[in-house]
Design a protein around this motif. Structure first.
Motif, PDB file in Angstrom:
ATOM      1  N   PRO A  68      -4.063   2.311  -3.251  1.00 31.09           N
ATOM      2  CA  PRO A  68      -5.321   1.805  -2.690  1.00 31.09           C
ATOM      3  C   PRO A  68      -5.853   0.542  -3.345  1.00 31.09           C
ATOM      4  CG  PRO A  68      -5.759   3.632  -4.169  1.00 31.09           C
ATOM      5  CD  PRO A  68      -4.259   3.463  -4.137  1.00 31.09           C
ATOM      6  N   GLY A  69      -5.123  -0.014  -4.327  1.00 33.09           N
ATOM      7  CA  GLY A  69      -5.652  -1.144  -5.083  1.00 33.09           C
ATOM      8  C   GLY A  69      -6.066  -2.323  -4.227  1.00 33.09           C
ATOM      9  N   LEU A  70      -5.205  -2.741  -3.302  1.00 31.67           N
ATOM     10  CA  LEU A  70      -5.516  -3.891  -2.454  1.00 31.67           C
ATOM     11  C   LEU A  70      -6.773  -3.640  -1.630  1.00 31.67           C
ATOM     12  CD1 LEU A  70      -4.720  -6.671  -1.275  1.00 31.67           C
ATOM     13  CD2 LEU A  70      -3.356  -5.448   0.432  1.00 31.67           C
ATOM     14  N   HIS A  71      -6.942  -2.412  -1.178  1.00 33.26           N
ATOM     15  CA  HIS A  71      -8.084  -2.084  -0.326  1.00 33.26           C
ATOM     16  C   HIS A  71      -9.388  -2.050  -1.127  1.00 33.26           C
ATOM     17  CE1 HIS A  71      -4.836  -1.316   2.396  1.00 33.26           C
ATOM     18  NE2 HIS A  71      -4.367  -0.376   1.591  1.00 33.26           N
ATOM     19  N   ILE A 240      -6.325   6.852 -12.119  1.00 31.60           N
ATOM     20  CA  ILE A 240      -6.847   8.097 -11.542  1.00 31.60           C
ATOM     21  C   ILE A 240      -8.143   7.837 -10.786  1.00 31.60           C
ATOM     22  CG2 ILE A 240      -7.886  10.323 -12.128  1.00 31.60           C
ATOM     23  CD1 ILE A 240      -5.817  10.618 -14.327  1.00 31.60           C
ATOM     24  N   ALA A 241      -9.021   7.023 -11.362  1.00 28.39           N
ATOM     25  CA  ALA A 241     -10.300   6.740 -10.709  1.00 28.39           C
ATOM     26  C   ALA A 241     -10.104   6.113  -9.333  1.00 28.39           C
ATOM     27  CB  ALA A 241     -11.141   5.823 -11.592  1.00 28.39           C
ATOM     28  N   ILE A 242      -9.118   5.219  -9.228  1.00 27.68           N
ATOM     29  CA  ILE A 242      -8.907   4.530  -7.950  1.00 27.68           C
ATOM     30  C   ILE A 242      -8.175   5.429  -6.955  1.00 27.68           C
ATOM     31  CG2 ILE A 242      -7.745   2.577  -6.855  1.00 27.68           C
ATOM     32  CD1 ILE A 242      -8.361   0.941  -9.314  1.00 27.68           C
ATOM     33  N   TYR A 243      -7.107   6.080  -7.392  1.00 23.59           N
ATOM     34  CA  TYR A 243      -6.370   6.954  -6.468  1.00 23.59           C
ATOM     35  C   TYR A 243      -7.223   8.127  -5.980  1.00 23.59           C
ATOM     36  CZ  TYR A 243      -1.676   4.930  -6.649  1.00 23.59           C
ATOM     37  OH  TYR A 243      -0.591   4.109  -6.490  1.00 23.59           O
ATOM     38  N   SER A 244      -8.072   8.650  -6.844  1.00 24.83           N
ATOM     39  CA  SER A 244      -8.866   9.834  -6.486  1.00 24.83           C
ATOM     40  C   SER A 244     -10.162   9.483  -5.777  1.00 24.83           C
ATOM     41  CB  SER A 244      -9.187  10.644  -7.749  1.00 24.83           C
ATOM     42  OG  SER A 244     -10.032   9.906  -8.619  1.00 24.83           O
ATOM     43  N   GLY A 245     -10.422   8.181  -5.602  1.00 26.84           N
ATOM     44  CA  GLY A 245     -11.660   7.782  -4.948  1.00 26.84           C
ATOM     45  C   GLY A 245     -12.875   8.187  -5.756  1.00 26.84           C
ATOM     46  N   PHE A 247     -12.608  10.230  -8.711  1.00 30.34           N
ATOM     47  CA  PHE A 247     -12.346  11.581  -9.240  1.00 30.34           C
ATOM     48  C   PHE A 247     -12.704  12.675  -8.218  1.00 30.34           C
ATOM     49  CE2 PHE A 247     -13.606   8.712 -12.698  1.00 30.34           C
ATOM     50  CZ  PHE A 247     -12.431   8.703 -13.438  1.00 30.34           C
ATOM     51  N   LYS A 248     -12.342  12.421  -6.955  1.00 29.99           N
ATOM     52  CA  LYS A 248     -12.613  13.387  -5.888  1.00 29.99           C
ATOM     53  C   LYS A 248     -11.328  13.920  -5.262  1.00 29.99           C
ATOM     54  CE  LYS A 248     -16.926  10.996  -4.688  1.00 29.99           C
ATOM     55  NZ  LYS A 248     -17.627  10.184  -3.641  1.00 29.99           N
ATOM     56  N   ASP A 249     -10.373  13.047  -4.984  1.00 32.72           N
ATOM     57  CA  ASP A 249      -9.143  13.443  -4.283  1.00 32.72           C
ATOM     58  C   ASP A 249      -8.000  13.554  -5.294  1.00 32.72           C
ATOM     59  OD1 ASP A 249      -7.014  13.862  -2.624  1.00 32.72           O
ATOM     60  OD2 ASP A 249      -7.222  12.004  -1.486  1.00 32.72           O
ATOM     61  N   TRP A 250      -7.816  14.746  -5.861  1.00 32.61           N
ATOM     62  CA  TRP A 250      -6.798  14.921  -6.895  1.00 32.61           C
ATOM     63  C   TRP A 250      -5.399  15.046  -6.309  1.00 32.61           C
ATOM     64  CZ3 TRP A 250      -8.029  13.758 -11.670  1.00 32.61           C
ATOM     65  CH2 TRP A 250      -9.372  13.768 -12.019  1.00 32.61           C
ATOM     66  N   GLN A 251      -5.298  15.358  -5.018  1.00 30.02           N
ATOM     67  CA  GLN A 251      -3.991  15.410  -4.377  1.00 30.02           C
ATOM     68  C   GLN A 251      -3.347  14.022  -4.350  1.00 30.02           C
ATOM     69  OE1 GLN A 251      -2.249  18.176  -3.295  1.00 30.02           O
ATOM     70  NE2 GLN A 251      -0.583  16.694  -3.085  1.00 30.02           N
ATOM     71  N   ALA A 252      -4.171  13.008  -4.119  1.00 23.93           N
ATOM     72  CA  ALA A 252      -3.655  11.636  -4.104  1.00 23.93           C
ATOM     73  C   ALA A 252      -3.116  11.248  -5.479  1.00 23.93           C
ATOM     74  CB  ALA A 252      -4.753  10.664  -3.670  1.00 23.93           C
ATOM     75  N   VAL A 253      -3.763  11.728  -6.535  1.00 21.51           N
ATOM     76  CA  VAL A 253      -3.294  11.440  -7.885  1.00 21.51           C
ATOM     77  C   VAL A 253      -1.928  12.068  -8.102  1.00 21.51           C
ATOM     78  CG1 VAL A 253      -3.763  11.751 -10.347  1.00 21.51           C
ATOM     79  CG2 VAL A 253      -5.654  11.273  -8.759  1.00 21.51           C
ATOM     80  N   MET A 254      -1.763  13.322  -7.666  1.00 20.20           N
ATOM     81  CA  MET A 254      -0.477  14.004  -7.801  1.00 20.20           C
ATOM     82  C   MET A 254       0.592  13.301  -6.968  1.00 20.20           C
ATOM     83  SD  MET A 254       0.422  18.007  -7.009  1.00 20.20           S
ATOM     84  CE  MET A 254      -0.935  18.516  -8.075  1.00 20.20           C
ATOM     85  N   ASP A 255       0.214  12.906  -5.746  1.00 23.92           N
ATOM     86  CA  ASP A 255       1.177  12.233  -4.865  1.00 23.92           C
ATOM     87  C   ASP A 255       1.615  10.887  -5.436  1.00 23.92           C
ATOM     88  OD1 ASP A 255       1.164  14.288  -3.045  1.00 23.92           O
ATOM     89  OD2 ASP A 255      -0.337  13.369  -1.736  1.00 23.92           O
TER      90      ASP A 255
END
Length: 534
Positions: A68-71, A240-245, A247-255
């Motif tokens: 999600p970095g670019l976004h 983690i902060a960016i992938y999880s939005g 610290f909300k979406d932990w599935q994205a962090v795992m993915d």
């Protein structure tokens, strides 16, 4: 008797280099950003950015499309620039994001002025500002240029810490590494190349001798305990902060960790197989009707590497350590990317940028070693001609051949011919009776980039296979599907238009229901009568 020692470039001279380079960089990056059709990757990323802007949530796909970095960067810039809602975004607006990152990358070179040398920094900035490859992808809405920006920022930060900087340089390095992961998962190749460069430097040169830098932010008398821990923790928290939005979406962090299983498969080629020397040809010589070459950068870069190992660095051991690191890092990147079967031209951009930094070193080494008015004049003429050659290619790359397959930086790009179809559909939408207008696009890749261009038309449906029933008033599909499609017309009358190019080797047919086409032709005839040609 040895020639007199030349003085280093003054700060005023470096500032002049920076101003000229920034002007040239902006001059070649900003104009006519909407001139080139959207590449499929650009269109997909644009839609994902628009979705993130509208919903505030990024849905990470570990199989493709990257992090999600670019976004996040686009969202921040859209607010700073005062953009309207994402539905009104234009290609030119979106492409300003990599343009700004490209100019920041240019300025980041100044952070390495003590490592490269002032004169080398000036030459490197000048070459970065006009490099055809760097300019072309600085106008491309993909994550490559932002990735190179944060890679360079992390290297510069670690250099400053090694020279006596405070722990805030470690935090900046960690943040930059976390952003790299958030931008594109392939950053691990740069991390691996960096470790190789660091290990080789320790073996061949020794440690980076501390020397307080002028660009220190937060320098302290005491060194940070466990410095690598500062870098790693900051990088992990940022990612983690960016992938999880937040610290909300932990599935994205795992993915984001599991996605590397997919990358191991894709490294075998996945339809993007190229010979091992593909990237070298992009730098030194590529001919496809036209000759393209950044051999000046490549040649000076090689000289810069030789200077790193063989030059006289008795008074600057830390600088030699950095130049040896940068040389091994660059060679490692080229070797790893050349070894992988999967190749796209933008993938090598971080290695090309590192090579350009070394090219600045090479140019400075030559300039400093020659004496005599004639030789200095000859060098300046040769360097100027080399710059002119790069500039002429840059002009071709971003204008006349911006979407032409003869341009080596153009890869599976959307055809300019497709742009003829876009206004036709808009006209058909206006004249469709009783708002009865539906469009079916059948293409193996769901018609991209058409979903971006027609994102406001909710009655356009995309599929990769011919459906069981067809009742659309407009059909767009590949020619190979013609028999299967026409077999499902069920007595309805359609007229097929000429072929439109989607991208090299992929074409589209356009079928318009006859009654709608009659309305369209009548409208055109009325417009012709109302506005007769002189």
């Amino acid at each position: 008797m040895p020639p007199p020692q030349k003085k280093s470039l003054s700060l005023f001279g470096l500032a002049a280099f920076a101003i000229v380079s920034l002007f040239l960089g902006a001059y070649y990056r900003f104009p006519s950003l909407d001139e080139r059709p959207m590449h499929t990757d650009e269109a997909i990323l644009a839609m994902k950015s628009a979705e993130y802007q509208a919903t505030g949530h990024f849905k990470y796909d570990p199989k493709d499309f990257h992090g999600p970095g670019l976004h996040y960067i686009t969202r921040i810039w859209s607010r700073l620039a005062g953009w309207d809602g994402s539905a009104t975004w234009t290609e030119a607006q979106l492409r300003t994001v990599p343009v700004i990152c490209g100019l920041l990358l240019l300025l980041t070179t100044l952070l390495l002025r003590n490592a490269l040398g002032r004169l080398a920094t000036g030459y490197a900035m000048l070459l970065i500002s006009i490099s055809p490859m760097m300019v072309y992808y600085s106008r491309y809405f993909i994550m490559e240029v932002p990735l190179v920006l944060f890679i360079t920022l992390s290297i510069a930060s670690l250099w400053h810490y090694s020279q006596g900087g405070g722990r805030w340089w470690l935090v900046l390095a960690g943040f930059s590494i976390g952003m790299q992961h958030a931008l594109k998962e392939t950053f691990v190749i740069n991390i691996a190349a960096g470790f190789l460069g660091f290990a080789a430097t320790k073996i061949m040169v020794g440690d980076f001798a501390p020397k307080i830098s002028g660009y220190d932010i937060g320098a302290s008398k005491t060194r940070a305990a466990k410095p690598w821990l500062w870098v790693i923790l900051t990088a992990v928290i940022t990612s983690i902060a960016i992938y999880s939005g937040g610290f909300k979406d932990w599935q994205a962090v795992m993915d984001s960790a599991l996605t590397y299983l997919n990358y191991f498969e894709r490294s075998g080629g996945s339809g993007h197989e190229k010979p091992w020397h593909y990237y070298l040809s992009l730098i030194f010589w590529r001919k496809d009707g036209l000759v393209w070459s950044e051999a000046m950068i490549g040649g000076l870069g090689i000289i810069g590497m030789l200077y790193a190992f063989l030059g006289n660095h008795m008074k600057q051991p830390a600088r030699q350590a950095f130049l040896v690191f940068l040389s091994v890092y660059t060679l490692a990147l080229f070797f790893i990317y050349s070894f992988l079967a999967y190749k796209t031209p933008w993938s090598i951009l971080s290695a090309q940028h590192a090579l350009t930094l070394l090219a600045g070193v090479g140019a400075a080494a030559i300039s400093s070693s020659i004496s005599g008015t004639f030789l200095r004049f000859a060098f300046r003429i040769a360097f100027g001609l080399g710059l002119y050659h790069l500039v002429s290619q840059t002009n071709h790359a971003i204008h006349k051949y911006a979407a032409d397959s003869r341009n080596p930086y153009v890869y599976s790009h959307t055809s300019t011919n497709l742009m003829r179809m876009l206004p036709v559909l808009r006209e058909l939408q206006k004249i469709a009776p009783d708002d009865n207008f539906n469009v079916l696009v059948i293409n193996r890749d769901s018609g991209w980039p058409l979903p971006w261009y027609w994102r406001d038309i909710k009655s356009v449906h995309y599929t990769s296979a011919v459906p069981e029933k067809i009742d659309a008033r407009v059909i767009i599909a590949e020619p190979e599907m013609k028999p299967a499609i026409e077999a499902k017309f069920d007595g309805r009358s359609y007229h097929m238009q000429d072929l439109f190019g989607l991208r090299p080797g992929v074409f589209l047919n356009l079928w318009i229901e006859q009654s709608l086409l009659d309305r369209y032709n009548l409208r055109k005839e009325q417009e012709k009568q109302q506005n007769p040609q002189p």
